[in-house]
Design a protein around this motif. Structure first.
Motif, PDB file in Angstrom:
ATOM      1  N   LEU A  45      53.356  46.688  77.984  1.00 17.74           N
ATOM      2  CA  LEU A  45      52.526  45.709  78.524  1.00 17.74           C
ATOM      3  C   LEU A  45      52.022  44.634  78.688  1.00 17.74           C
ATOM      4  CD1 LEU A  45      50.024  47.913  76.358  1.00 17.74           C
ATOM      5  CD2 LEU A  45      50.512  47.971  78.465  1.00 17.74           C
ATOM      6  N   SER A  46      53.064  43.901  78.577  1.00 17.21           N
ATOM      7  CA  SER A  46      54.088  42.025  79.098  1.00 17.21           C
ATOM      8  C   SER A  46      53.291  41.966  80.183  1.00 17.21           C
ATOM      9  CB  SER A  46      54.847  42.052  78.568  1.00 17.21           C
ATOM     10  OG  SER A  46      55.689  42.605  80.168  1.00 17.21           O
ATOM     11  N   VAL A  47      52.450  40.821  80.280  1.00 14.09           N
ATOM     12  CA  VAL A  47      52.015  39.577  81.484  1.00 14.09           C
ATOM     13  C   VAL A  47      53.107  39.629  82.579  1.00 14.09           C
ATOM     14  CG1 VAL A  47      51.197  37.931  83.171  1.00 14.09           C
ATOM     15  CG2 VAL A  47      50.309  38.579  80.778  1.00 14.09           C
ATOM     16  N   ALA A  48      54.049  39.861  81.889  1.00 19.65           N
ATOM     17  CA  ALA A  48      55.788  39.775  83.355  1.00 19.65           C
ATOM     18  C   ALA A  48      56.078  40.597  83.790  1.00 19.65           C
ATOM     19  CB  ALA A  48      56.613  38.605  82.407  1.00 19.65           C
ATOM     20  N   ASN A  49      55.813  41.918  82.970  1.00 20.39           N
ATOM     21  CA  ASN A  49      55.904  43.120  83.184  1.00 20.39           C
ATOM     22  C   ASN A  49      55.075  43.435  84.429  1.00 20.39           C
ATOM     23  OD1 ASN A  49      57.479  45.932  84.215  1.00 20.39           O
ATOM     24  ND2 ASN A  49      55.873  46.484  82.875  1.00 20.39           N
ATOM     25  N   PHE A  50      53.362  43.239  84.462  1.00 20.84           N
ATOM     26  CA  PHE A  50      52.198  44.089  85.199  1.00 20.84           C
ATOM     27  C   PHE A  50      52.649  42.331  86.680  1.00 20.84           C
ATOM     28  CE2 PHE A  50      50.943  46.010  82.031  1.00 20.84           C
ATOM     29  CZ  PHE A  50      50.907  47.691  82.776  1.00 20.84           C
ATOM     30  N   ARG A  51      53.092  41.562  86.649  1.00 23.28           N
ATOM     31  CA  ARG A  51      53.047  40.845  87.407  1.00 23.28           C
ATOM     32  C   ARG A  51      53.940  41.157  88.734  1.00 23.28           C
ATOM     33  NH1 ARG A  51      51.364  35.750  88.525  1.00 23.28           N
ATOM     34  NH2 ARG A  51      52.908  34.794  89.644  1.00 23.28           N
ATOM     35  N   ALA A  52      55.290  41.438  87.920  1.00 21.29           N
ATOM     36  CA  ALA A  52      56.548  42.192  88.341  1.00 21.29           C
ATOM     37  C   ALA A  52      56.012  43.495  89.536  1.00 21.29           C
ATOM     38  CB  ALA A  52      57.577  42.873  87.799  1.00 21.29           C
ATOM     39  N   ILE A  53      55.122  44.543  89.154  1.00 19.44           N
ATOM     40  CA  ILE A  53      54.455  45.490  89.718  1.00 19.44           C
ATOM     41  C   ILE A  53      53.376  45.264  90.600  1.00 19.44           C
ATOM     42  CG2 ILE A  53      53.227  48.032  89.191  1.00 19.44           C
ATOM     43  CD1 ILE A  53      54.501  48.179  85.964  1.00 19.44           C
ATOM     44  N   SER A  54      53.238  44.827  89.904  1.00 17.35           N
ATOM     45  CA  SER A  54      51.904  44.158  91.516  1.00 17.35           C
ATOM     46  C   SER A  54      52.272  43.424  93.243  1.00 17.35           C
ATOM     47  CB  SER A  54      50.619  43.054  91.093  1.00 17.35           C
ATOM     48  OG  SER A  54      51.128  42.008  90.619  1.00 17.35           O
ATOM     49  N   ILE A  55      53.603  42.449  92.884  1.00 17.83           N
ATOM     50  CA  ILE A  55      53.957  41.436  93.514  1.00 17.83           C
ATOM     51  C   ILE A  55      54.634  42.878  94.236  1.00 17.83           C
ATOM     52  CG2 ILE A  55      55.996  40.297  94.014  1.00 17.83           C
ATOM     53  CD1 ILE A  55      54.760  38.127  91.737  1.00 17.83           C
ATOM     54  N   GLY A  56      55.800  43.665  94.012  1.00 21.91           N
ATOM     55  CA  GLY A  56      56.781  44.543  94.274  1.00 21.91           C
ATOM     56  C   GLY A  56      55.497  45.880  94.847  1.00 21.91           C
ATOM     57  N   MET A  57      54.325  46.051  94.420  1.00 23.13           N
ATOM     58  CA  MET A  57      53.851  47.427  95.484  1.00 23.13           C
ATOM     59  C   MET A  57      53.119  46.460  96.064  1.00 23.13           C
ATOM     60  SD  MET A  57      50.328  48.409  92.726  1.00 23.13           S
ATOM     61  CE  MET A  57      49.339  47.526  92.728  1.00 23.13           C
ATOM     62  N   THR A  58      52.657  45.903  96.713  1.00 18.84           N
ATOM     63  CA  THR A  58      51.933  44.843  97.954  1.00 18.84           C
ATOM     64  C   THR A  58      52.465  45.271  99.119  1.00 18.84           C
ATOM     65  OG1 THR A  58      51.329  42.804  96.210  1.00 18.84           O
ATOM     66  CG2 THR A  58      51.427  43.066  98.927  1.00 18.84           C
ATOM     67  N   PRO A  59      53.500  45.483  99.780  1.00 18.30           N
ATOM     68  CA  PRO A  59      53.720  46.140 101.139  1.00 18.30           C
ATOM     69  C   PRO A  59      53.348  47.051 100.957  1.00 18.30           C
ATOM     70  CG  PRO A  59      55.769  44.640  99.527  1.00 18.30           C
ATOM     71  CD  PRO A  59      54.965  44.547  99.063  1.00 18.30           C
ATOM     72  N   LEU A 169      46.202  33.467  91.041  1.00 19.01           N
ATOM     73  CA  LEU A 169      44.349  33.069  90.688  1.00 19.01           C
ATOM     74  C   LEU A 169      44.580  34.312  89.768  1.00 19.01           C
ATOM     75  CD1 LEU A 169      42.040  32.708  91.573  1.00 19.01           C
ATOM     76  CD2 LEU A 169      41.519  33.954  93.026  1.00 19.01           C
ATOM     77  N   ALA A 170      44.279  33.922  88.919  1.00 19.70           N
ATOM     78  CA  ALA A 170      43.206  34.023  87.177  1.00 19.70           C
ATOM     79  C   ALA A 170      45.000  35.113  86.410  1.00 19.70           C
ATOM     80  CB  ALA A 170      42.429  35.393  87.487  1.00 19.70           C
ATOM     81  N   GLY A 171      46.099  34.648  86.872  1.00 20.94           N
ATOM     82  CA  GLY A 171      47.031  35.040  86.055  1.00 20.94           C
ATOM     83  C   GLY A 171      48.148  36.129  86.591  1.00 20.94           C
ATOM     84  N   LEU A 172      47.938  36.418  87.711  1.00 19.70           N
ATOM     85  CA  LEU A 172      47.846  37.452  88.977  1.00 19.70           C
ATOM     86  C   LEU A 172      48.062  36.995  90.103  1.00 19.70           C
ATOM     87  CD1 LEU A 172      45.835  40.401  88.322  1.00 19.70           C
ATOM     88  CD2 LEU A 172      47.924  40.512  87.512  1.00 19.70           C
ATOM     89  N   PRO A 173      49.311  37.149  91.235  1.00 21.10           N
ATOM     90  CA  PRO A 173      49.704  36.999  92.296  1.00 21.10           C
ATOM     91  C   PRO A 173      48.731  37.395  93.948  1.00 21.10           C
ATOM     92  CG  PRO A 173      51.248  38.122  91.288  1.00 21.10           C
ATOM     93  CD  PRO A 173      50.326  38.575  90.752  1.00 21.10           C
ATOM     94  N   VAL A 174      47.830  36.101  94.113  1.00 19.92           N
ATOM     95  CA  VAL A 174      47.392  36.784  95.547  1.00 19.92           C
ATOM     96  C   VAL A 174      47.631  36.751  95.904  1.00 19.92           C
ATOM     97  CG1 VAL A 174      46.329  35.109  97.732  1.00 19.92           C
ATOM     98  CG2 VAL A 174      46.760  33.291  95.124  1.00 19.92           C
ATOM     99  N   LEU A 175      48.911  37.794  96.412  1.00 25.10           N
ATOM    100  CA  LEU A 175      49.309  39.413  96.908  1.00 25.10           C
ATOM    101  C   LEU A 175      48.476  39.839  96.451  1.00 25.10           C
ATOM    102  CD1 LEU A 175      52.977  38.629  98.065  1.00 25.10           C
ATOM    103  CD2 LEU A 175      50.949  37.648  99.105  1.00 25.10           C
ATOM    104  N   PHE A 176      48.095  40.230  95.320  1.00 28.06           N
ATOM    105  CA  PHE A 176      47.441  41.318  94.519  1.00 28.06           C
ATOM    106  C   PHE A 176      45.729  41.296  94.981  1.00 28.06           C
ATOM    107  CE2 PHE A 176      45.091  42.739  90.755  1.00 28.06           C
ATOM    108  CZ  PHE A 176      45.061  44.042  90.869  1.00 28.06           C
ATOM    109  N   TRP A 177      44.978  40.105  94.721  1.00 30.15           N
ATOM    110  CA  TRP A 177      44.337  40.539  94.746  1.00 30.15           C
ATOM    111  C   TRP A 177      43.872  40.178  96.723  1.00 30.15           C
ATOM    112  CZ3 TRP A 177      41.189  40.905  90.874  1.00 30.15           C
ATOM    113  CH2 TRP A 177      41.661  40.196  89.666  1.00 30.15           C
ATOM    114  N   LEU A 178      44.752  39.843  97.552  1.00 29.26           N
ATOM    115  CA  LEU A 178      44.351  40.572  99.113  1.00 29.26           C
ATOM    116  C   LEU A 178      44.627  41.973  98.727  1.00 29.26           C
ATOM    117  CD1 LEU A 178      44.007  39.414 101.506  1.00 29.26           C
ATOM    118  CD2 LEU A 178      46.997  39.005 101.602  1.00 29.26           C
ATOM    119  N   THR A 179      45.658  42.424  98.793  1.00 26.49           N
ATOM    120  CA  THR A 179      45.890  43.699  99.186  1.00 26.49           C
ATOM    121  C   THR A 179      44.886  44.499  97.971  1.00 26.49           C
ATOM    122  OG1 THR A 179      48.161  43.252  98.570  1.00 26.49           O
ATOM    123  CG2 THR A 179      47.182  45.435  98.334  1.00 26.49           C
TER     124      THR A 179
END
Length: 325
Positions: A45-59, A169-179
């Motif tokens: 449940l760490s922020v770092a882990n959710f960032r990693a998940i959101s970035i990794g699943m973008t493609p 943006l707001a603690g999460l990658p822009v790639l996530f928000w774009l997706t």
């Protein structure tokens, strides 16, 4: 006695409706994984882990939009991973050659559009099975990327190119928000636009769609072009994040995307599925991969589990279709 039977039938009917609403089922499974992993690993449940998940699943999340559309039309595309790698390589090489960022990105997207056009032409114009057609373009696209770079990544890209790939943006990658924005936009378009309704008509009954005046070949080609452009966009964003073009990227990605789309409610027989469901399928697969990584499960076992999930999802889809029929 009659009332009891009626009540039991109503409950059974309600459960079947819930089971058929794939989005609700997936949300429940995603919640179950999150709860289970919260107890299994203190780092989940760490922020770092959710960032990693959101970035990794973008493609995967971007490409699954096109895959869901194609599956709804009765087709699919196995070349998406290779197109992503080729577009990533093209945009990197053009930037190193001195092209401006907009021109290099446009050229990379054009590569995806042309690949989609070729796939659509092979399937509709020559009547080649989508499996064979896209398997061939998968090999060609990957081969071109490897020939252009001799198998090496293309790095030392301009710093400005990484603005989108590395921004937050707001603690999460822009790639996530774009997706998320793309998923919402395409989901609304699929549900409400006339063109995408034609896609579903073709997938459900191609002959009836043609007799009703729908230009089946044109619609199907456009669906392949959209998928190619989305795969290319995923490649450009990947290059922006890694600051390099990677000709070996996306190997095996087509399996994960296909599994996610089917898990999300799309059918290999066409005429079904939603963009939201496909996206939730990507989230589900990403959480499974993340959970297995955190639990130190071998990457080889991860491949086995994803393959098994795909087979089970297709089997359940076929069983539900037989019961509905």
């Amino acid at each position: 006695m009659t009332i009891a039977i009626s009540s039991g039938q109503d409950r059974s009917s309600l459960l079947e409706k819930i089971a058929r609403t794939r989005e609700l089922t997936l949300l429940a499974l995603i919640a179950l994984i999150i709860v289970a992993m919260t107890f299994a690993s203190p780092h989940f449940l760490s922020v770092a882990n959710f960032r990693a998940i959101s970035i990794g699943m973008t493609p995967n999340a971007i490409i699954v939009i096109g895959m869901a559309i194609l599956l709804a039309s009765g087709g699919f595309d196995l070349s998406v991973g290779s197109v992503m790698a080729l577009s990533s390589t093209v945009v990197a090489l053009l930037l190193l050659a001195g092209w401006s960022i907009p021109m290099a990105v446009a050229a990379a997207l054009l590569v995806g559009a042309c690949t989609g056009l070729v796939n659509g032409g092979l399937v509709t114009g020559f009547g080649i099975n989508p499996l064979v057609a896209t398997l061939g373009t998968m090999s060609i696209a990957r081969g071109i990327a490897l020939v252009m770079t001799e198998g090496f990544s293309v790095s030392s890209l301009p710093a400005e190119f990484g603005a989108v790939g590395k921004a937050s943006l707001a603690g999460l990658p822009v790639l996530f928000w774009l997706t998320i924005t793309m998923v919402i936009a395409f989901d609304l378009a699929v549900r409400h636009s006339a063109f995408f309704r034609q896609v579903y008509f073709i997938g459900a009954n191609e002959r009836a769609a043609a007799l009703s005046g729908i230009a089946v070949s044109r619609v199907r080609i456009v669906a392949y072009v959209i998928t190619g452009i989305l795969a290319a966009l995923a490649g450009v964003l990947l290059a922006s994040r890694l600051m390099s073009g990677t000709p070996t990227a996306g190997s095996g990605l087509e399996l994960q995307v296909l599994a996610a789309a089917v898990i999300g409610g799309a059918s290999l027989k066409g005429g079904e599925g939603t963009i939201l469901g496909a996206f939730l399928g990507v989230v589900f697969v990403a959480l499974i991969n993340n959970a297995m990584t955190m639990l130190a499960v071998s990457v080889y076992w991860q491949m086995i589990i994803i393959g098994a999930v795909l087979v089970i999802a297709v089997a359940l889809d076929m069983m539900m279709r037989r019961r509905a029929g």
